[in-house]
Scaffold this motif. Structure first.
Motif, short mmCIF file in Angstrom:
data_model
loop_
_atom_site.label_atom_id
_atom_site.label_comp_id
_atom_site.label_asym_id
_atom_site.label_seq_id
_atom_site.Cartn_x
_atom_site.Cartn_y
_atom_site.Cartn_z
N ASN A 43 0.81 -1.22 0.00
CA ASN A 43 0.00 0.00 0.00
C ASN A 43 0.84 1.28 0.00
N LYS A 44 2.04 1.20 -0.54
CA LYS A 44 2.93 2.36 -0.52
C LYS A 44 3.25 2.91 -1.91
N GLY A 113 -10.37 -1.73 -1.06
CA GLY A 113 -9.39 -1.08 -0.19
C GLY A 113 -8.36 -0.31 -0.99
N GLY A 114 -7.91 -0.90 -2.08
CA GLY A 114 -6.96 -0.21 -2.95
C GLY A 114 -7.56 1.04 -3.58
N LEU A 115 -8.81 0.92 -3.99
CA LEU A 115 -9.51 2.08 -4.56
C LEU A 115 -9.60 3.22 -3.55
N PHE A 116 -10.08 2.90 -2.34
CA PHE A 116 -10.23 3.95 -1.33
C PHE A 116 -8.87 4.51 -0.89
N LYS A 121 -7.47 8.30 -1.67
CA LYS A 121 -6.70 8.79 -0.52
C LYS A 121 -7.51 8.81 0.77
N ILE A 122 -8.40 7.84 0.93
CA ILE A 122 -9.21 7.72 2.14
C ILE A 122 -8.74 6.46 2.88
N ASP A 123 -7.62 6.59 3.58
CA ASP A 123 -7.03 5.45 4.28
C ASP A 123 -7.91 4.92 5.40
N PRO A 128 -8.41 -0.61 6.41
CA PRO A 128 -9.08 -1.78 7.01
C PRO A 128 -9.56 -2.79 5.96
N LEU A 129 -10.02 -2.30 4.81
CA LEU A 129 -10.43 -3.22 3.74
C LEU A 129 -9.23 -3.98 3.18
#
Length: 168
Positions: A43-44, A113-116, A121-123, A128-129
């Motif tokens: 996720n980076k 989760g990747g989309l958000f 940019k809504i971590d 959590p997803l």
């Protein structure tokens, strides 16, 4: 051998696959949130990292392990396979290159989760997803990594593309 795990973004399932391949994660249990979030590159990566082949380390058999985010471009991996064959022929190389697609291990939670997290940019929603998705798919990723290693050893050609559609 050179192993290149690839998928759309190159930052979730590929990062996990590389970590499992390099024995950086336990395979006998579900990972904790902290373990997942501490995986190298998990996720980076950003859009600027797309198309970049990222080195993760060398495995116990002295094989190099990389990841690649290829977006939706279905031609990237075949083009890299062709380039690898050309370079091997020109330089008389005998190093096998194994491209392993991790996309089919990605559950819906990880996709969202990747989309958000990465795109919107809504971590607070995305992370959590992503953690839930990583916990859901870890058995499939471990199975894919084991299959990838075995396929590399059995390969008769210098470069191999594994689509891995049976790991969903």
């Amino acid at each position: 051998m050179i192993f290149i795990y690839n998928d759309y973004a190159g930052t979730h399932s590929t990062a996990l696959a590389a970590a499992y391949h390099l024995n950086k994660l336990p395979t006998d249990r579900t990972l904790t949130k902290a373990e997942i979030l501490n995986v190298d590159f998990f996720n980076k990566l950003t859009n600027r990292d797309m198309g970049r082949i990222i080195f993760h380390g060398v495995d116990e058999e002295d094989n190099s392990v990389y990841t690649l985010g290829r977006k939706n471009d279905k031609l990237v991996v075949p083009a890299l396979k062709n380039l690898g064959e050309i370079l091997q022929d020109v330089y008389q190389g005998d190093e096998k290159i194994i491209f392993s697609n991790t996309s089919h291990t990605v559950p819906f939670a990880m996709t969202m989760g990747g989309l958000f997290s990465r795109r919107l940019k809504i971590d607070r929603i995305g992370v959590p997803l992503l953690v839930l998705g990583a916990k859901q798919c870890y058995p499939n990723i471990i199975q894919l990594v084991n299959y990838t290693k075995q396929a590399g050893h059995l390969a008769k050609t210098k470069t191999v593309i594994l689509e891995n559609k049976s790991f969903s």
